[in-house]
Write a protein that holds these residues in place. Structure first.
Motif: not given
Ligand SMILES: Cc1cc2nc3c(=O)[nH]c(=O)nc-3n(C[C@H](O)[C@H](O)[C@H](O)COP(=O)(O)O)c2cc1C
Length: 357
Positions: A242-249
């Motif tokens: 969820x907190x990845x740079x690639x996540x859109x959160x």
């Protein structure tokens, strides 16, 4: 050692599925990054229109030539009560005022068109299609299988897994109660079955002959090794990505994930009308004293949508849905590639040590 039958079937290198996370986190960027890393990226497409879904699938393909999946919500029958809706609109009015929203929504239809979403998956010949909230019709399952799409169903009990196997899905996600996001349960009679991953996976593995994917609380190589030991062929990880740079959160959502503790989540129905695990917010606390009946999914989801969107626009996490699982203290802001690689390395090292234990 990690070469399970399931990953051979999917032509992926690592038995790691990035959980489909509808509502923004699991878009084309995250899905493609995980597939490029050797896992299986999944688009959380439950809320997308068929046009948005086709576009998202093409966006994934622009970023990767590896297999990936699409996830859809099987529509469930629901009872609509005008009185319940009126009472809920009244209750939510204070939040609309707080965020300067002019008036309550008047949704003409509460849910996306499932049949058209499935048609988009068929038209785009997606390698993997997973479902939650129920079992799709035989027409849908067989049409997908005929064109070579691997069909995955979601179970939260042995009974649900047996029904999915009888319906001829190819693979079953065993979703434990630690999992973030909506519960995939579809046979509950009011009471939510909350079986933890550790208890659920081996019981399903004993009862069905299909490959099992363990989901819920799996954050790293320890969770992967444990899941394989329990009888799973792969894992599905949501909160970990969820907190990845690639996540859109949303950025404030990522901040909350990275600062939250294992006891900061709760299962609630107040955002969508369907049980889901998320970080406890002011909205969840406020709604604890609601004495009326919360309208079922997807009605409540539609009734709170504009409030959640306004909160996101204002950067106020307390009125957004912050879906997350119980493993969230282990979440990091590492890239998807790092997460897949380090999970594999850690699991392989642990498993190599196991015979001498
Ligand atoms: C933000 C978020 C959104 C989710 N959305 C979906 C979804 O659209 N479809 C689905 O099948 N599962 C969804 N899930 C559940 C995941 O598939 C999976 O069961 C869960 O993430 C596993 O637990 P973990 O979060 O502890 O890894 C979601 C989970 C999260 C955290």
């Amino acid at each position: 050692m990690l070469n399970t039958s399931f990953i051979q079937k999917l032509l992926i290198r690592c038995p790691i599925l990035q959980a489909p996370m509808a509502g923004g986190p699991a878009g084309p960027e995250l899905a493609a990054a995980v597939s490029n890393a050797g896992g299986l990226g999944n688009l959380g497409a439950g809320y997308l229109s068929p046009q948005q879904l086709s576009q998202a699938i093409r966006d994934v393909r622009l970023r990767t030539d590896r297999p990936f999946g699409v996830n859809l919500f099987v529509p469930e029958p629901f009872a609509e009560s005008a009185e319940e809706i009126r009472q809920m609109k009244d209750r939510l009015q204070a939040y609309r005022v707080q965020f300067g929203i002019a008036s309550a929504p008047a949704p003409s239809s509460y849910a996306e068109s499932f049949e058209e979403q499935v048609q988009a998956v068929l038209d785009e010949q997606v390698p993997v299609c997973s479902f939650t909230f129920g079992i799709p019709s035989q027409d849908v399952i067989q049409a997908l299988k005929r064109q070579g799409t691997v069909v995955i169903g979601t179970a939260t009990t042995v009974q649900e897994a047996l029904q999915l196997e009888a319906a001829e899905v190819d693979v079953i996600v065993a979703q434990g109660s630690e999992a973030g996001g909506h519960r995939g349960s579809f046979l509950n009679d009011g009471a939510e079955p909350l079986i933890g991953t550790m208890a659920l996976v081996p019981q399903i593995a004993d009862q069905v002959s299909l490959p099992i994917i363990a989901a819920g609380g799996i954050m790293d190589g320890r969770g992967l090794a444990a899941s394989l030991a329990l009888g799973a062929s792969a894992v599905q990880m949501g909160t970990a990505f969820l907190a990845c740079p690639e996540s859109g959160a949303h950025p404030v959502y990522k901040q909350r994930i990275l600062s939250a503790r294992e006891d900061d989540t709760e299962i609630t129905t107040v955002y969508s009308g369907k049980a889901a695990r998320g970080i406890i917010t002011d909205f969840m606390k406020d709604m604890r004293d609601y004495s009326g009946t919360i309208p079922p999914y997807p009605i409540q989801n539609a009734l709170t949508r504009d409030i959640r969107q306004a909160a996101a626009k204002a950067g106020d996490p307390e009125y957004m849905s912050l879906w997350a699982g119980q493993g969230l203290r282990l979440a990091t802001g590492r890239t998807a590639d790092d997460i897949v690689r380090q999970t594999m390395e850690q699991a392989a090292a642990l498993m190599a040590r196991m015979p001498s234990m």
